[in-house]
Every structure is written in C-alpha cells, then in structure tokens.
Enzyme design. Structure first.
Site, short mmCIF file in Angstrom:
data_model
loop_
_atom_site.label_atom_id
_atom_site.label_comp_id
_atom_site.label_asym_id
_atom_site.label_seq_id
_atom_site.Cartn_x
_atom_site.Cartn_y
_atom_site.Cartn_z
N GLU A 85 -4.61 17.33 -0.26
CA GLU A 85 -4.10 16.43 0.77
C GLU A 85 -4.41 16.99 2.16
O GLU A 85 -4.09 18.15 2.46
CB GLU A 85 -2.60 16.30 0.55
CG GLU A 85 -1.88 15.31 1.44
CD GLU A 85 -0.38 15.24 1.08
OE1 GLU A 85 0.02 15.73 0.01
OE2 GLU A 85 0.38 14.71 1.91
N ASP A 113 -1.34 20.50 -0.55
CA ASP A 113 -1.28 19.82 0.75
C ASP A 113 -1.50 20.85 1.85
O ASP A 113 -0.72 21.79 1.99
CB ASP A 113 0.09 19.14 0.92
CG ASP A 113 0.19 18.31 2.20
OD1 ASP A 113 -0.81 18.24 2.95
OD2 ASP A 113 1.26 17.74 2.44
N LYS A 130 3.64 19.67 -6.02
CA LYS A 130 2.71 19.76 -4.89
C LYS A 130 2.99 21.07 -4.17
O LYS A 130 4.12 21.35 -3.80
CB LYS A 130 2.92 18.56 -3.96
CG LYS A 130 2.44 18.73 -2.53
CD LYS A 130 2.45 17.40 -1.80
CE LYS A 130 2.92 17.54 -0.36
NZ LYS A 130 2.96 16.24 0.34
N LEU A 131 1.93 21.86 -4.00
CA LEU A 131 2.06 23.14 -3.30
C LEU A 131 1.52 23.01 -1.89
O LEU A 131 0.39 22.54 -1.69
CB LEU A 131 1.27 24.24 -4.02
CG LEU A 131 1.60 24.52 -5.48
CD1 LEU A 131 0.70 25.64 -6.00
CD2 LEU A 131 3.07 24.89 -5.65
N LYS A 132 2.31 23.43 -0.92
CA LYS A 132 1.79 23.51 0.44
C LYS A 132 0.86 24.72 0.52
O LYS A 132 1.18 25.78 -0.03
CB LYS A 132 2.95 23.70 1.42
CG LYS A 132 3.85 22.47 1.53
CD LYS A 132 3.17 21.36 2.31
CE LYS A 132 4.12 20.20 2.57
NZ LYS A 132 3.47 19.12 3.33
N ASP A 161 -3.27 12.00 4.46
CA ASP A 161 -1.88 11.75 4.85
C ASP A 161 -1.89 11.48 6.36
O ASP A 161 -1.93 10.32 6.79
CB ASP A 161 -1.03 12.99 4.47
CG ASP A 161 0.40 12.96 4.98
OD1 ASP A 161 0.76 12.03 5.72
OD2 ASP A 161 1.17 13.90 4.67
N SER A 218 7.62 18.49 -3.53
CA SER A 218 6.75 19.21 -2.59
C SER A 218 7.34 20.61 -2.40
O SER A 218 8.49 20.75 -1.99
CB SER A 218 6.72 18.43 -1.27
OG SER A 218 6.01 19.12 -0.29
N GLY A 231 6.64 11.70 1.31
CA GLY A 231 8.00 11.81 1.84
C GLY A 231 8.01 12.54 3.16
O GLY A 231 7.03 13.22 3.52
N LYS A 277 2.93 6.81 3.47
CA LYS A 277 4.28 7.06 3.97
C LYS A 277 4.64 5.88 4.85
O LYS A 277 4.02 5.69 5.91
CB LYS A 277 4.33 8.35 4.82
CG LYS A 277 4.19 9.63 4.02
CD LYS A 277 4.28 10.84 4.92
CE LYS A 277 4.04 12.12 4.14
NZ LYS A 277 3.90 13.28 5.03
O1 OSB Z 1 2.75 16.53 4.62
O2 OSB Z 1 3.77 15.50 3.10
C1 OSB Z 1 3.79 16.16 4.13
C2 OSB Z 1 7.40 16.87 5.05
C3 OSB Z 1 7.34 16.78 6.43
C4 OSB Z 1 6.14 16.54 7.02
C5 OSB Z 1 4.99 16.39 6.24
C6 OSB Z 1 5.05 16.45 4.87
C7 OSB Z 1 6.27 16.73 4.28
C8 OSB Z 1 6.44 16.90 2.84
C9 OSB Z 1 7.82 16.56 2.34
O3 OSB Z 1 5.61 17.35 2.11
C10 OSB Z 1 7.83 15.88 1.07
C11 OSB Z 1 9.15 15.23 0.79
O4 OSB Z 1 9.76 14.62 1.67
O5 OSB Z 1 9.58 15.32 -0.35
MG MG Z 2 1.13 15.73 3.54
#
Ligand code: OSB
Ligand code: MG
Length: 373
Positions: free
Chosen positions: A218, A193, A166-168, A243, A140, A295, A267
């Site tokens: 996401e 995401d 995965k790109l935020k 999510d 991520s 994660g 998760k």
């Molecule tokens: O939205 O997936 C999420 C971390 C904290 C809160 C929300 C998210 C995330 C991540 C982390 O994207 C992914 C990882 O733990 O590798």
């Molecule tokens: Mg997420």
C-alpha cells in the site's frame, strides 16, 4: 432537508497502545464530530458524522484544525444557506465551490446522511443496497520496537480471530519484519503499508518483498506519484495498492488507467464521503480492480459505517475493519465487536448506533455551535 443547526465537537481519545507509522507515532486520536439537527420528512432529527483528519498534516494536507475551520467558516454556511429542496445526495454539489477538503466535506455529508436515515428508519447498509450482514475483520499493525515484539502483537491479533494482517513498513523496517511474520505464522493473508515512505530508487528493496507473496503493498511512493507508482508496479510482482493518492473517483479512474493501482484502498473520509466511495467501488468493479475499506482509527461512528460500505460486492479483500477495542478502551457508540473473525454490519437506523452523550462529554475538548447567533 433543512439544516437548523450544527455542532463541531472535538474529542481527545487515548489509544490502548501507541500506533507507529512511517509518519510518526500516535498516542491518541482527536476525532472531530459533526452533529446536525435537520428537518426531514416533517421531523426534527439529529445526525452524526466523523471527520477522519489527523491532528497534524502528516498523512494528508487536511488536519484537525483545517477541517474544523473550513467546516465552520465555509461548508456549514453553504449548507445552511442552500435553497431547498436538497438532500444528502446534493451536498457534494452544494459544497463544490470550496476547493479540496474532502475529509471535512465527507464528515458533513455523513452527518446529513445519518440524519436522513434516522428519519426514514433505514440503515446505511440498506441505503447502499448491501445485503451482507457481516464483513471479515482485518487489522493494521504499527511499527514495533523489535521483531520479537512484533511477533507477539501479530500473534495476539491472530489469536483474537483477525483474518488478515497489515504491517506498517518504512525503510529499515521492511524485509526482516515481513520475513519473521511469514516464518512464524506461515501462509496467512498478509499485506504491508508504507504510507509514502519510499522513492522509485528503492525499487530493488521493495522487489525483495516479492518472495513473501503479499496480498499487496500500500502506497509505497508519494501521494502525487501516480506515474512513478506505475513504473514501480512494472518492477515488482507484489500488487501496488493506493491509499493517500486516491482522493476522488476521478483520481481513482486516473490511477487505474495509468496502471498505478492494481488494488484500491477506499477510505470514505479521504475521498469526500460514502457516496463518492460507492462511485469508486462501482468504477473499480467495472474495471476488475479489487477494493477494500481502509480505516483512520475511527470511533464507532466511522467504524460501523465503514463496515456497511465494505459489504458492497466489490470489496473482495478484507479491510482495516477491526473491533473498537483495537484502538479504544471505551468507544462513543455501542462498540464494534468481532465474532469469529467477522464484524457485524449495523442494521438499525442511521450510519451507526446512537452515540452516547455521556461518553462524548467525557472526551470533549472543544465544541462550537452554528449558527453562532
Ligand atoms: O495508512 O491506512 C493508513 C491510520 C491513520 C492514517 C493512515 C492509515 C491508518 C491505518 C489505520 O492504517 C487502520 C485502522 O484504522 O484500522
Ligand atoms: Mg494506508
């Protein structure tokens, strides 16, 4: 099983680099560990659980202090007073009188399950019936200061061997960064995401991402917006994955029935534990909905356990299962290591390798023992 005592240990662990999302920048993580001492099969054993709640209520209603409080004052007392016999499988029912708080509940169930597995000498993978020995590693990638910087970070992860990126994203950081990554790195498995950063009125913006053939988008809309997610799904071709909205098997069932989730990010911490996570896996598999394991910037405790869960057959998409060094210089267990783009599944007793007391001590900022005496 009999619960003798429990300890709630709060850690403060610096991240190797800031992790920016639409809900803010994390520079450190505050893992809340649950250490239990139980009697099981005539042995006194220790078990470990990790709570995934963030320090602040910006991702979920739960946060570090709320999780610690409800564990100390409500959840642990319920289990300490539960009439025998019971085991980790009954913990969900024992905790049912307390409304909500799935992350806190998950951490306690995880600790008790870990204790049971250490007593019987079984791994979490064996307990779940997982026969795979490794899972593909995805990563991520946080929001970056610039597109050149993003390309550098993504390039590094691909060089290390990560098989899915995965790109935020957030409004103003969506079309251009995704286009740049597609242009530079071609046809890699790529997804985005949004962490609830958009509204249904943004459908035209999100539709522009259709041209990039993403695996999924996401959580574009708010946690409670199941109906709006289904309306959005009808307007874009990128599969919608949920999510934040999925907090139980019941909510997963609703999301699937409403057409709000073509894919589900499972998760275990968010849905109340590994047992509920398996129920979501089972119902999604029966409905033909692919799942993947998300994660929460876990330490080796949660990371190793997530890799085992991701070995179930319905986890057909690579998860956010990255190596310890993605977030941490020093982990509190034997580190999760990626080889050939894959993460091995822990096969020893318990949910993870035995956490290292010295490393835990180094990061501990608070510790509370129960019963208080
Ligand atoms: O939205 O997936 C999420 C971390 C904290 C809160 C929300 C998210 C995330 C991540 C982390 O994207 C992914 C990882 O733990 O590798
Ligand atoms: Mg997420």
């Amino acid at each position: 099983m009999q619960l003798l005592e429990a300890e709630l240990i709060t850690l403060r662990m610096p991240l190797v680099s800031p992790f920016a999302t639409s809900f803010g920048v994390q520079n450190e993580r505050y893992p809340l560990l649950v250490r239990v001492r139980v009697v099981h099969l005539g042995q006194v054993v220790t078990g470990w659980g990790e709570c995934v709640a963030l320090r602040d209520p910006v991702y979920s209603p739960e946060y570090l202090d709320s999780a610690r409080h409800v564990l100390q004052h409500y959840l642990l007392p319920l289990v300490l007073g539960a009439p025998e016999p019971w085991g980790p499988q009954e913990v969900g029912a024992i905790l049912e009188p307390i409304v909500g708080h799935p992350m806190a509940k998950a951490a306690l169930e995880m600790a008790l399950l870990d204790a049971q597995l250490r007593a019987s000498g079984n791994s979490l993978a064996e307990f779940l019936g997982v026969t795979a020995t490794s899972v593909p590693a995805g990563v991520s990638v946080g929001i970056q200061a610039s597109i050149p910087q993003l390309l550098g970070v993504v390039g590094d992860y691909l060089d290390q061997g990560y098989v899915r990126i995965k790109l935020k994203i957030k409004p103003g950081w969506d079309y251009e960064p995704v286009r740049a990554v597609r242009e530079r790195f071609g046809d890699i498995p790529l997804q985005v995401d949004a962490n609830t950063a958009y509204s249904l009125a943004d459908a035209p913006t999100l539709r522009r991402l259709d041209e990039f053939d993403l695996l999924l988008i996401e959580q574009p809309l708010a946690e409670g917006d199941l109906r709006r997610h289904s309306l959005l799904a009808a307007q874009i071709s990128t599969p919608v994955c949920l999510d934040e909205s999925i907090t139980s098997a019941a909510s997963a069932e609703d999301a699937i029935a409403l057409g709000a989730a073509a894919v589900i990010n499972v998760k275990p911490g968010r849905v109340g534990g590994y047992l509920e996570a398996r129920r979501i896996h089972d119902l999604a598999l029966a409905s033909g909905v692919p799942v993947w394991c998300g994660g929460m910037v876990e330490t080796g405790i949660g990371r190793h356990a997530n890799a085992a869960l991701a070995g179930l057959p319905g986890f057909t998409l690579p998860g956010d299962i990255s190596a310890s060094d993605r977030f941490y210089l020093t982990d509190i267990t034997e580190p999760v290591v990626m080889t050939g783009g894959r993460i091995p599944i822990w096969s020893g007793p318990g949910v993870c390798p035995e956490p290292a007391e010295a490393a835990i001590a180094e990061f501990t900022v608070d510790s509370t023992s129960l019963p208080c005496g």
